[in-house]
Write a protein that holds these residues in place. Structure first.
Motif, PDB file in Angstrom:
ATOM      1  N   TRP A 160      28.241   9.216   4.045  1.00  0.00           N
ATOM      2  CA  TRP A 160      29.317   9.816   3.268  1.00  0.00           C
ATOM      3  C   TRP A 160      30.089   8.778   2.447  1.00  0.00           C
ATOM      4  CZ3 TRP A 160      34.739   9.225   3.657  1.00  0.00           C
ATOM      5  CH2 TRP A 160      35.484  10.134   2.911  1.00  0.00           C
ATOM      6  N   ARG A 161      30.447   7.664   3.061  1.00  0.00           N
ATOM      7  CA  ARG A 161      31.268   6.691   2.334  1.00  0.00           C
ATOM      8  C   ARG A 161      30.545   6.094   1.136  1.00  0.00           C
ATOM      9  NH1 ARG A 161      31.502   1.151   6.032  1.00  0.00           N
ATOM     10  NH2 ARG A 161      32.932   0.498   4.420  1.00  0.00           N
ATOM     11  N   PHE A 162      29.200   6.150   1.156  1.00  0.00           N
ATOM     12  CA  PHE A 162      28.455   5.611   0.010  1.00  0.00           C
ATOM     13  C   PHE A 162      28.170   6.682  -1.031  1.00  0.00           C
ATOM     14  CE2 PHE A 162      27.499   3.076   3.787  1.00  0.00           C
ATOM     15  CZ  PHE A 162      28.157   1.926   3.397  1.00  0.00           C
ATOM     16  N   TRP A 163      27.832   7.864  -0.579  1.00  0.00           N
ATOM     17  CA  TRP A 163      27.621   8.976  -1.516  1.00  0.00           C
ATOM     18  C   TRP A 163      28.839   9.164  -2.411  1.00  0.00           C
ATOM     19  CZ3 TRP A 163      24.193  12.184  -3.646  1.00  0.00           C
ATOM     20  CH2 TRP A 163      22.930  12.296  -3.067  1.00  0.00           C
ATOM     21  N   THR A 164      30.007   9.125  -1.807  1.00  0.00           N
ATOM     22  CA  THR A 164      31.214   9.422  -2.575  1.00  0.00           C
ATOM     23  C   THR A 164      31.536   8.311  -3.580  1.00  0.00           C
ATOM     24  OG1 THR A 164      32.501   8.476  -0.765  1.00  0.00           O
ATOM     25  CG2 THR A 164      32.250  10.858  -0.784  1.00  0.00           C
ATOM     26  N   LYS A 165      30.917   7.143  -3.426  1.00  0.00           N
ATOM     27  CA  LYS A 165      31.202   6.035  -4.345  1.00  0.00           C
ATOM     28  C   LYS A 165      30.124   5.830  -5.390  1.00  0.00           C
ATOM     29  CE  LYS A 165      33.842   3.585  -0.892  1.00  0.00           C
ATOM     30  NZ  LYS A 165      33.619   2.891   0.376  1.00  0.00           N
ATOM     31  N   LEU A 166      29.125   6.670  -5.399  1.00  0.00           N
ATOM     32  CA  LEU A 166      28.016   6.452  -6.333  1.00  0.00           C
ATOM     33  C   LEU A 166      28.471   6.537  -7.781  1.00  0.00           C
ATOM     34  CD1 LEU A 166      25.185   8.394  -4.497  1.00  0.00           C
ATOM     35  CD2 LEU A 166      25.459   5.924  -4.706  1.00  0.00           C
ATOM     36  N   PRO A 167      27.876   5.707  -8.634  1.00  0.00           N
ATOM     37  CA  PRO A 167      28.303   5.680 -10.031  1.00  0.00           C
ATOM     38  C   PRO A 167      27.885   6.945 -10.781  1.00  0.00           C
ATOM     39  CG  PRO A 167      26.338   4.336  -9.740  1.00  0.00           C
ATOM     40  CD  PRO A 167      26.777   4.760  -8.359  1.00  0.00           C
ATOM     41  N   ALA A 168      28.702   7.353 -11.722  1.00  0.00           N
ATOM     42  CA  ALA A 168      28.338   8.449 -12.618  1.00  0.00           C
ATOM     43  C   ALA A 168      27.303   7.930 -13.617  1.00  0.00           C
ATOM     44  CB  ALA A 168      29.572   8.952 -13.353  1.00  0.00           C
ATOM     45  N   GLN A 169      26.668   8.843 -14.329  1.00  0.00           N
ATOM     46  CA  GLN A 169      25.696   8.447 -15.347  1.00  0.00           C
ATOM     47  C   GLN A 169      26.331   7.481 -16.338  1.00  0.00           C
ATOM     48  OE1 GLN A 169      24.252  12.066 -17.083  1.00  0.00           O
ATOM     49  NE2 GLN A 169      23.454  12.797 -15.118  1.00  0.00           N
ATOM     50  N   GLY A 170      25.627   6.385 -16.618  1.00  0.00           N
ATOM     51  CA  GLY A 170      26.136   5.417 -17.587  1.00  0.00           C
ATOM     52  C   GLY A 170      27.068   4.383 -16.994  1.00  0.00           C
ATOM     53  N   ARG A 171      27.381   4.482 -15.704  1.00  0.00           N
ATOM     54  CA  ARG A 171      28.276   3.521 -15.062  1.00  0.00           C
ATOM     55  C   ARG A 171      27.516   2.629 -14.070  1.00  0.00           C
ATOM     56  NH1 ARG A 171      33.590   4.050 -15.892  1.00  0.00           N
ATOM     57  NH2 ARG A 171      34.017   2.755 -14.085  1.00  0.00           N
ATOM     58  N   ILE A 172      28.148   1.516 -13.724  1.00  0.00           N
ATOM     59  CA  ILE A 172      27.556   0.557 -12.790  1.00  0.00           C
ATOM     60  C   ILE A 172      28.460   0.440 -11.563  1.00  0.00           C
ATOM     61  CG2 ILE A 172      26.836  -1.858 -12.467  1.00  0.00           C
ATOM     62  CD1 ILE A 172      26.429  -2.042 -15.486  1.00  0.00           C
ATOM     63  N   ALA A 173      27.871   0.540 -10.363  1.00  0.00           N
ATOM     64  CA  ALA A 173      28.643   0.279  -9.140  1.00  0.00           C
ATOM     65  C   ALA A 173      28.088  -0.973  -8.483  1.00  0.00           C
ATOM     66  CB  ALA A 173      28.546   1.461  -8.186  1.00  0.00           C
ATOM     67  N   LEU A 174      28.988  -1.893  -8.110  1.00  0.00           N
ATOM     68  CA  LEU A 174      28.557  -3.093  -7.392  1.00  0.00           C
ATOM     69  C   LEU A 174      29.045  -2.985  -5.952  1.00  0.00           C
ATOM     70  CD1 LEU A 174      29.789  -4.165 -10.459  1.00  0.00           C
ATOM     71  CD2 LEU A 174      28.321  -6.041  -9.729  1.00  0.00           C
ATOM     72  N   PHE A 175      28.124  -3.121  -5.016  1.00  0.00           N
ATOM     73  CA  PHE A 175      28.477  -2.978  -3.604  1.00  0.00           C
ATOM     74  C   PHE A 175      28.418  -4.335  -2.909  1.00  0.00           C
ATOM     75  CE2 PHE A 175      26.871   1.159  -4.917  1.00  0.00           C
ATOM     76  CZ  PHE A 175      27.809   2.026  -4.375  1.00  0.00           C
ATOM     77  N   ASP A 176      29.571  -4.792  -2.425  1.00  0.00           N
ATOM     78  CA  ASP A 176      29.624  -6.009  -1.633  1.00  0.00           C
ATOM     79  C   ASP A 176      29.430  -5.575  -0.174  1.00  0.00           C
ATOM     80  OD1 ASP A 176      30.231  -8.256  -0.238  1.00  0.00           O
ATOM     81  OD2 ASP A 176      32.112  -8.664  -1.280  1.00  0.00           O
ATOM     82  N   ARG A 177      28.226  -5.766   0.312  1.00  0.00           N
ATOM     83  CA  ARG A 177      27.719  -5.099   1.516  1.00  0.00           C
ATOM     84  C   ARG A 177      27.655  -3.601   1.233  1.00  0.00           C
ATOM     85  NH1 ARG A 177      26.256  -8.838   4.858  1.00  0.00           N
ATOM     86  NH2 ARG A 177      27.588 -10.630   5.234  1.00  0.00           N
TER      87      ARG A 177
END
Lengths: 499, 499
Positions: A88-105
């Protein structure tokens, strides 16, 4: 595998400066291109403690337009997060189309640090790998680029860095006892990481090892690799025009005469029977609501059915005696702007209940294989993929301890017509009936085929479908309440046995 | 006041049933009307423990379409919430236009239960009332309907209810030691509530006392009152066509020659001076970043300035040495769908940093009194109101311990033209310059007047404006870094003195 890596690689200052400049410009341009192409990107930073994840992330984002990315530091999960399924905590942070998400761990915590700490049982490891694989497969199938970096330094290098951090007052707090434990038992931790890399190095989401002894070398390698992957993704999209599609299996007609044709719609209850039963069931449900709260059991109830089948009325009878702090009804209509630029399951993940709470969905994620299929709002591949994707999601939620029930409220075509007309004649209810309802009715047979296929392919032990005979509203409401009560009782019993 | 209330009011079963039916239908219809009229509604449930808030909320929502409301239970604040200014948890939950939010306990916790528990200092009470008053005034000025209900029962009734709850295994957990304490010291708690009611019973957001001994009586009174208030709001909107506007004060020309005309744009630094200073400052800022993290100091930095003034470059120099887990850059562009249907400050409230973190805004909430004012995206009243609203927000954040700094990066018109042209000639930077930039330039004088007024009216001790001489980028970057470093040093010193 990791022991073969040459950790002595370096780069000289001059070459470093040139390369960083070159790759920064490339990254800036690619970010704009991927934005225009609506491609979402997730970049995962994993690796050894003190391998420089923070520094490298900061390097990378200096090259990016801040309007287009987000950084997420995934420390130990918070209380809110622990009350929900792991992903859940990762699904809710997923980037929208055209965006970049960087995950530190990232979602790899569980199979690295938490495994090292003995917080996950040995028998659960395989399940965790499977969850991660399907999570990443679902996202890449949906067009996301996933870049996974593993920052690697030696035991000695790590020890030196910890000591250096500890020697300064302003940085000593960064080194924890856990960090030292992972250094002391470096080989064991490395072994865990190796297994993780082997099990999750998929062609759709491969790992890249970053030799991180020399920070400049690592920075150049990361930026170049990220730029290469983005460029590749952009060109693939350009060539194929649309997003990559899998092969389409041949469509059969086997679901035309399916489950629904066998449903006995003559079942009824009299008003007296109904009143007697419903009162008892509602009070019983209220008691069970307290118990699932105390036992921290999450509950997911999905409602689907024909227009005017009585979903709203059934949900109202279900909730009328409940404490509103412990349940929530989520009506599902056409996705909004933000929902439209995410994976179709994203908005439902956002609403997954925390432990002890009930989430009731008035229409659900099954829209993908019902309205989206029939009306052509998604491609044939997309809805065909969805059965497995949905099963995976429900399995994950079920494994997290949730009760998951799905109700299809069934009425026949004549009954629907009677109800539509009754609504049109009642000024209090006219707003409920629109042109669209009449239009949908014309596609009854196509919907029926879709419902039949859905019922067969997604009714599972962990998330069963219950077909509710709905021509008699009394009968339907009592059946739904009774099913929920029985499922909760069973779960509570089980949960008391194995707390 | 409360002792005058007659708590013995009841209603008979028959009348109750008729009224509930009547009011439910009315509420359903009003909900649809208010949705169409884009009016947001907040309904606050406060009152004595065991006065039936949960039951009454559930009653009320049975009459509503679940697509249009949300229920929020405000228990003790979570760790995440305590790391932010007090109002943050409520701002982020406010309903969008056309939606209804129901709050089971609310922003009144602080001045009732927490005050009773001695968790808020006596000298802070007045400030808390002031915050609540301006919060509600800002929202109602923006068109929100706020309905506040206080559910009242006697000491004896409360004791009976607690005992009844405790007598059953499935409900005994609902009664806490705190509940009993408030019953034992009922009169003291009542006194606190009375003072709260007196201090926050505003004409724009009045309190209604609900005699809650008889649950049926209370249900009817609540539903009728809510329906009355919604109807009134709807009619007011109908009559006035648009949302209610305040009187417009006469506009003066006093800001045409203001602060900006006195700025000395000849200040410069050589490349060598710049390199020397910036390195030292960046390292120093990194050290301070650790310290504010440990001391839990939140930092809010806002950047405004002419197009091409160098905001992006300055922010990059500010963040280049920082740990990305501890800061975040929020670029502000035109509001998205969801932001557009909320109060204009809502999206900034969502991004207020938690303690120990830095939030950097590239363009800010000052858009209201700059671009929205000049381009006419809001009414004259709206931007005139905004100065006070913004000061109140910054004051609230400052009182919560944050460092708040705002930078206006100033260049002259010739310098802007040079930069625009340089961008157009550089293929790497062409994307940065659009037709709109040239169009904005034509309104330079209007913008200058708006900036001057903004600088005068919103530069405060708790959130000062710093005008940055920006013709020389080196000079500007160093000045900004130096200002941030000094402000953090001062705050850290103060914070160590009064922890």
């Amino acid at each position: 595998m990791l022991e073969k890596i040459d950790l002595s690689k370096t780069i000289d200052k001059r070459e470093y400066k040139d390369k960083i400049k070159e790759q920064s410009e490339r990254l800036g341009e690619l970010q704009r291109k991927l934005k225009d192409a609506n491609i979402p990107v997730s970049i995962v930073f994993e690796g050894m403690g003190a391998s420089g994840k923070g520094t490298q992330i900061n390097h990378l984002i200096q090259a990016l337009d801040p309007r287009g990315f987000d950084v997420y530091a995934n420390d130990k999960s918070s209380k809110e997060e622990r009350m929900r399924p792991f992903l859940w905590r990762f699904w809710t942070k997923l980037p929208a189309q055209g965006r970049i998400a960087l995950f530190d761990r990232s979602w790899y915590r569980q199979v690295t640090m938490e495994r090292f700490d003995g917080k996950i049982e040995a028998c659960a490891i395989e399940g965790a790998y499977k969850d991660i694989q399907s999570f990443e497969r679902q996202l890449t199938d949906d067009g996301m680029v996933i870049i996974k970096l593993f920052l690697y330094i030696s035991k000695k290098e790590q020890k030196d860095r910890f000591q250096k951090l500890e020697s300064s007052k302003s940085t000593s707090w960064r080194v924890s006892l856990d960090d030292w434990r992972r250094n002391k038992e470096y080989d064991r931790f490395l072994g865990i990481c190796e297994e993780m890399l082997e099990n999750t190095d998929m062609d759709y989401a491969p790992w890249t090892i970053i030799e991180a002894t020399d920070k400049d070398y690592a920075a150049v390698k990361i930026m170049t690799h990220v730029a290469d992957r983005l460029e590749e993704a952009y060109h693939l999209r350009l060539i194929r025009g649309e997003r990559k599609e899998k092969e389409v299996p041949i469509r059969t007609k086997e679901y035309q005469n399916g489950v629904l044709s066998g449903v006995d719609l003559t079942k009824t209850l009299t008003k007296e029977e109904y009143k007697r039963e419903i009162d008892v069931l509602q009070e019983r449900l209220d008691e069970l609501h307290s118990q699932i709260y105390l036992l921290k059991i999450p509950v997911v109830l999905g409602f689907e059915g024909w227009d005017a089948a009585g979903k709203g009325g059934a949900i109202r009878r279900l909730t009328s005696h409940l404490d509103p702090r412990g349940y929530k009804v989520y009506p599902t209509s056409a996705p909004n702007d933000l929902e439209r630029v995410h994976h179709y399951l994203w908005r439902f993940w956002n609403h997954m209940p925390k432990s002890g709470h009930i989430a009731i969905f008035d229409r659900t994620w099954y829209g993908r294989v019902l309205v989206e299929r029939v009306e052509g709002f998604c491609s044939e591949n997309q809805w065909k993929q969805a059965y497995q994707e949905i099963n995976e999601m429900e399995n994950h939620i079920g494994n997290a301890g949730a009760v998951v029930l799905k109700f299809w409220i069934h009425i026949d075509k004549d009954e629907q017509e009677r109800r539509f007309k009754a609504r049109q004649e009642n000024p209090q209810k006219q707003w409920k009936i629109t042109e669209e309802d009449w239009r949908n009715r014309e596609k009854w047979d196509e919907y029926e085929e879709a419902v039949n296929e859905m019922l067969v392919r997604t009714s599972t032990t962990y998330a069963p479908w219950i077909v509710v005979e709905g021509n008699c509203k009394y009968y339907a409401r009592v059946k739904i309440l009774k099913t929920v009560v029985e499922a909760l009782e069973a779960k509570i019993k089980e949960s008391k046995k194995n707390p």
